[in-house]
Design a protein around this motif. Structure first.
Motif, PDB file in Angstrom:
ATOM      1  N   MET A 127      91.433  69.802  46.738  1.00 37.90           N
ATOM      2  CA  MET A 127      92.078  68.782  45.921  1.00 37.90           C
ATOM      3  C   MET A 127      93.105  67.991  46.728  1.00 37.90           C
ATOM      4  O   MET A 127      93.196  66.769  46.624  1.00 37.90           O
ATOM      5  N   LYS A 128      93.866  68.701  47.565  1.00 37.51           N
ATOM      6  CA  LYS A 128      94.853  68.027  48.406  1.00 37.51           C
ATOM      7  C   LYS A 128      94.168  67.068  49.366  1.00 37.51           C
ATOM      8  O   LYS A 128      94.599  65.928  49.560  1.00 37.51           O
ATOM      9  N   GLN A 129      93.063  67.552  49.980  1.00 36.74           N
ATOM     10  CA  GLN A 129      92.332  66.727  50.943  1.00 36.74           C
ATOM     11  C   GLN A 129      91.743  65.489  50.259  1.00 36.74           C
ATOM     12  O   GLN A 129      91.825  64.381  50.779  1.00 36.74           O
ATOM     13  N   TYR A 130      91.182  65.688  49.071  1.00 39.10           N
ATOM     14  CA  TYR A 130      90.495  64.584  48.403  1.00 39.10           C
ATOM     15  C   TYR A 130      91.475  63.512  47.933  1.00 39.10           C
ATOM     16  O   TYR A 130      91.254  62.318  48.124  1.00 39.10           O
ATOM     17  N   THR A 131      92.567  63.953  47.305  1.00 32.06           N
ATOM     18  CA  THR A 131      93.532  62.981  46.808  1.00 32.06           C
ATOM     19  C   THR A 131      94.171  62.178  47.930  1.00 32.06           C
ATOM     20  O   THR A 131      94.454  60.985  47.783  1.00 32.06           O
ATOM     21  N   SER A 132      94.395  62.825  49.078  1.00 31.26           N
ATOM     22  CA  SER A 132      94.983  62.092  50.200  1.00 31.26           C
ATOM     23  C   SER A 132      93.990  61.121  50.815  1.00 31.26           C
ATOM     24  O   SER A 132      94.374  60.080  51.360  1.00 31.26           O
ATOM     25  N   ASN A 133      92.701  61.448  50.714  1.00 33.86           N
ATOM     26  CA  ASN A 133      91.675  60.587  51.316  1.00 33.86           C
ATOM     27  C   ASN A 133      91.366  59.357  50.478  1.00 33.86           C
ATOM     28  O   ASN A 133      90.863  58.365  51.011  1.00 33.86           O
ATOM     29  N   ILE A 134      91.634  59.421  49.155  1.00 34.66           N
ATOM     30  CA  ILE A 134      91.313  58.274  48.296  1.00 34.66           C
ATOM     31  C   ILE A 134      92.088  57.039  48.739  1.00 34.66           C
ATOM     32  O   ILE A 134      91.516  55.972  48.982  1.00 34.66           O
ATOM     33  N   LYS A 135      93.391  57.187  48.875  1.00 33.55           N
ATOM     34  CA  LYS A 135      94.226  56.057  49.290  1.00 33.55           C
ATOM     35  C   LYS A 135      93.902  55.639  50.721  1.00 33.55           C
ATOM     36  O   LYS A 135      93.829  54.442  51.036  1.00 33.55           O
ATOM     37  N   ARG A 136      93.667  56.634  51.571  1.00 28.85           N
ATOM     38  CA  ARG A 136      93.383  56.329  52.966  1.00 28.85           C
ATOM     39  C   ARG A 136      92.075  55.573  53.109  1.00 28.85           C
ATOM     40  O   ARG A 136      91.962  54.649  53.930  1.00 28.85           O
ATOM     41  N   GLY A 137      91.066  55.936  52.307  1.00 33.45           N
ATOM     42  CA  GLY A 137      89.778  55.249  52.384  1.00 33.45           C
ATOM     43  C   GLY A 137      89.894  53.772  52.070  1.00 33.45           C
ATOM     44  O   GLY A 137      89.257  52.927  52.702  1.00 33.45           O
ATOM     45  N   LYS A 138      90.723  53.430  51.074  1.00 27.46           N
ATOM     46  CA  LYS A 138      90.932  52.024  50.712  1.00 27.46           C
ATOM     47  C   LYS A 138      91.614  51.275  51.859  1.00 27.46           C
ATOM     48  O   LYS A 138      91.257  50.136  52.183  1.00 27.46           O
ATOM     49  N   GLU A 139      92.596  51.926  52.476  1.00 27.07           N
ATOM     50  CA  GLU A 139      93.300  51.281  53.591  1.00 27.07           C
ATOM     51  C   GLU A 139      92.370  51.024  54.774  1.00 27.07           C
ATOM     52  O   GLU A 139      92.452  49.985  55.425  1.00 27.07           O
ATOM     53  N   VAL A 140      91.458  51.979  55.033  1.00 21.03           N
ATOM     54  CA  VAL A 140      90.553  51.838  56.171  1.00 21.03           C
ATOM     55  C   VAL A 140      89.575  50.686  55.949  1.00 21.03           C
ATOM     56  O   VAL A 140      89.339  49.873  56.845  1.00 21.03           O
ATOM     57  N   ILE A 141      88.993  50.587  54.739  1.00 19.71           N
ATOM     58  CA  ILE A 141      88.021  49.523  54.495  1.00 19.71           C
ATOM     59  C   ILE A 141      88.706  48.159  54.555  1.00 19.71           C
ATOM     60  O   ILE A 141      88.135  47.172  55.061  1.00 19.71           O
ATOM     61  N   GLU A 142      89.947  48.068  54.082  1.00 13.80           N
ATOM     62  CA  GLU A 142      90.678  46.811  54.174  1.00 13.80           C
ATOM     63  C   GLU A 142      90.991  46.458  55.624  1.00 13.80           C
ATOM     64  O   GLU A 142      90.983  45.289  56.013  1.00 13.80           O
ATOM     65  N   HIS A 143      91.253  47.477  56.444  1.00 13.60           N
ATOM     66  CA  HIS A 143      91.520  47.243  57.866  1.00 13.60           C
ATOM     67  C   HIS A 143      90.319  46.583  58.540  1.00 13.60           C
ATOM     68  O   HIS A 143      90.450  45.591  59.271  1.00 13.60           O
ATOM     69  N   TYR A 144      89.116  47.128  58.260  1.00 14.79           N
ATOM     70  CA  TYR A 144      87.925  46.585  58.914  1.00 14.79           C
ATOM     71  C   TYR A 144      87.516  45.237  58.317  1.00 14.79           C
ATOM     72  O   TYR A 144      86.923  44.398  59.013  1.00 14.79           O
TER      73      TYR A 144
END
Length: 688
Positions: A127-144
């Motif tokens: 749960m910790k891994q997944y919740t932290s990855n949700i926000k990070r995934g959005k930031e990564v796609i916006e970066h590219y």
């Protein structure tokens, strides 16, 4: 933009790399599928070091549909797949009403079958891994995306099918040819169709005449549906017709499960299939014909149907504050109460169909009016709350989207305590339908009158309508079940997984099971719940094979003994014929215990549960207070438990050859007190 994450992505530190396992394209170039093995570094050093696992591998499948302009990403774990199942799905699609918008949906499920006693730890890490990855995934796609825009790439030409006459010579048109080099933001414009998993029929499989429902039929029986929702209903119904051998549910029933899962076909299909299996297993379809509530329920169960609300929904009134939940559980058992609640839900669905025909518009849910006048601490009796939580779980899983509105009136001060216990088990969509009034706030504008016609407000709430719902009262103790009747009612049958076995532990007659180990360094894992009484759990080893036999006549009433088995012969001597390999563990009523043991030698391992009693004391020492209290709480010479065990071969367990932790978790939702103790060979964490 998404493709730029591969084969490595510096923006995601835990993503260490990937390799392509399989790649394919459709003949017309519209669909491009890539399957990769992804290597991750997970933040779980202590846990994974025990199993000598440095990295975690996931299989990820990306499907680009240039024609529908969607990107679907499906991932599942390869590491520990037989212990833990992690499924994640992401989808990018075009907004159906605004071609300038891209819709993104992300969902994940975690199913921990067993993990050597570390189930709660694994769940917290995931749960910790997944919740932290949700926000990070959005930031990564916006970066590219920004990187692509800086390179001048802001638009992808629409896909066009290849000419029929040249299809064999030119299988890959210009746009399809550039699929490897183009970013996957093609979902940023255009129209979309609902994406489905591989188990559901694709849109092309639906014939032109079958891909739409009659508009009059929808308006009359189903209510307003978007084209996407209509498509989901058709596809799920067609899938059931092709694969389900039993009775096909009505469209209204299928639609409830789709709405409960926000029209995600994969999730709705899974939920619906589990419910259909449950209905078949327990003959729920026939409960209205077969179930006849006992006379005691007719008199003391303070609930009943009462006309309908302003929207035409059937109205059910429950005077919970006047109900003796403790007395009903003690007099009838949990299963009788559950069956009665199921019959109420079945009756509610039937009344919805009748009101649909009466009012000429779809009525798919009912309203429940709960009066809490009289609610007190007696209603917080632990077994009663446990029964309530189990009933809520069954209803949530099998009757989704059937509650249109829940009106709670005259909530007393003790209500927040009950709400704290119950609310975590209620679906978020359901909780949003709750309206709670304290004191007399339900009277006047904004109260009941906004939802229920004045003519049908019950007299006990200040209305003019006579209500026939029983007033309840205390159930006489003379009607309580005896211990034998309570056990024979088998009240846990509807909630117990079939992989679990039930057993009785008698005074002087422990319950024992034997596990034969052919090779050392195998792992024995166990999982059991103490339903009644306190027991002591032990693990023994013997080179001799014990004789398997059911013990009888250990009590005056053998019919109440249940499933009890003794294996250790009374002539065996501890330390000579058999030896103890795990320290005794005292397990209290209501606790759930999981643990593992790594075997040192081949032979026969005996799992033993025996009744816990106060230790014998010498003439100069006084008995411990805890032991005296425990002996006073034991009302009979019998304990009850359900258990499950499994053996893992050494090749399936890549860890240090030492005993793992045994974990106890009681009904933590009911209490915040936590204690801990440690013993040799294993440590125990208790939550009561």
């Amino acid at each position: 933009a998404y493709e730029k994450r591969f084969p490595t992505c510096p923006e995601i530190p835990v993503f260490l790399g990937s390799e392509i396992l399989h790649e394919s394209r459709s003949e017309d170039g519209a669909i491009h599928i890539i399957e990769r093995s992804c290597k991750l570094n997970v933040d779980a050093p202590r846990l994974l070091k025990k199993a000598r696992v440095e990295f975690v591998f996931f299989i990820q499948k990306n499907t680009v549909n240039w024609k529908e302009r969607t990107l679907r990403i499906e991932a599942h774990n390869e590491t520990f797949a037989n212990r833990v199942v992690v499924l994640e799905t992401c989808s990018y699609s075009v907004h159906p009403e605004n071609e300038e918008w891209t819709c993104f949906e992300q969902s994940a499920s975690l199913d921990i079958k067993s993990f050597f006693g570390f189930e709660s730890t694994v769940e917290k890490i995931a749960m910790k891994q997944y919740t932290s990855n949700i926000k990070r995934g959005k930031e990564v796609i916006e970066h590219y995306l920004k990187e692509l825009i800086s390179q001048g790439i802001t638009f992808i030409p629409r896909w066009t099918p290849p000419p029929v006459c040249r299809q064999k010579d030119e299988q890959t048109p210009a746009v399809g040819h550039d699929a490897d080099d183009l970013p996957l933001e093609s979902g940023a414009r255009g129209t979309t169709k609902e994406q489905t998993g591989s188990s559901c029929p694709p849109a092309e499989a639906v014939s032109p005449d079958a891909d739409k429902l009659d508009a009059d039929y929808i308006e009359r029986y189903l209510g307003q549906l978007t084209p996407m929702q209509e498509s989901c209903l058709i596809r799920l119904r067609q899938w059931l017709q092709e694969t389900h051998k039993g009775k096909i549910p009505k469209d209204e029933h299928i639609l409830r499960f789709l709405r409960a899962r926000d029209f995600n076909i994969d999730k709705a299909r899974e939920m619906l299939c589990q419910s259909l299996s449950w209905r078949k297993q327990y003959q729920v379809d026939y409960i209205l014909q077969s179930w006849r509530p006992p006379a005691l329920l007719d008199e003391y169960y303070t609930g009943g149907w009462h006309y309908q609300d302003k929207d035409g929904r059937p109205l059910y009134i429950l005077r919970l504050g006047q109900m003796d939940t403790k007395g009903l559980v003690k007099a009838l058992g949990e299963e009788s109460l559950l069956r009665h609640v199921l019959s109420i839900n079945e009756e509610g669905q039937k009344r919805c169909e009748e009101n649909t025909n009466i009012f000429g518009r779809p009525i798919t849910s009912w309203t429940c009016l709960v009066d809490l006048e009289g609610l007190n601490m007696r209603h917080l009796w632990r077994p009663g709350v446990k029964a309530l939580l189990r009933i809520i779980e069954v209803v949530e899983d099998n009757y989704p989207e059937t509650l249109g509105r829940l009106l709670i009136v005259r909530a007393p001060r003790v209500f927040p305590v009950l709400w704290t216990l119950v609310s975590p088990f209620i679906n978020e969509n359901t909780r949003q339908k709750f309206l709670i009034y304290s004191g007399n706030n339900y009277q006047g504008p904004g109260g009941l009158i906004d939802y229920v016609d004045k003519e049908v407000i019950p007299d006990f709430l200040g209305g003019d309508c006579m209500c026939t719902v029983p007033e309840g009262g205390l159930v006489p103790k003379s009607l309580y079940q005896t211990e034998e009747e309570s056990e024979n009612s088998d009240h846990i049958r509807l909630w117990t997984e079939t992989i679990y076995h039930s057993a009785s532990v008698l005074k002087g007659a422990p319950h024992e099971i034997v596990v034969e180990i052919l090779e050392g360094e195998s792992v024995i894992t166990w999982d059991f719940d103490i339903l009644k009484g306190d027991v002591v759990f032990s693990l023994f080893h013997s080179k001799r094979a014990p004789e398997t036999s059911h013990k009888e006549a250990t009590l005056q009433s053998t019919s109440a003994a249940g499933d009890n088995m003794q294996l250790i012969d009374k002539t065996w001597v501890l330390g000579v014929d058999y030896s103890r390999v795990e320290s005794p563990l005292v397990c209290r009523e209501g606790e759930s215990i999981q643990g593992s043991h790594v075997t040192r030698w081949p032979g026969f391992y005996i799992l033993q549960w025996k009744m816990h009693g106060p230790l014998p004391c010498s003439g100069t020492s006084l008995p411990r207070v805890d032991d005296v209290l425990a002996s006073l709480q034991v009302s009979s010479h019998k304990c009850k438990l359900i258990y499950y065990y499994e053996v893992l071969a050494s090749k399936d367990f890549r860890g240090s050859m030492s005993s793992l932790e045994s974990c106890n978790s009681g009904f933590s939702q009911l209490s915040g007190a936590t204690t801990s103790s440690s013993q040799s060979h294993s440590s125990s964490h208790l939550s009561r």
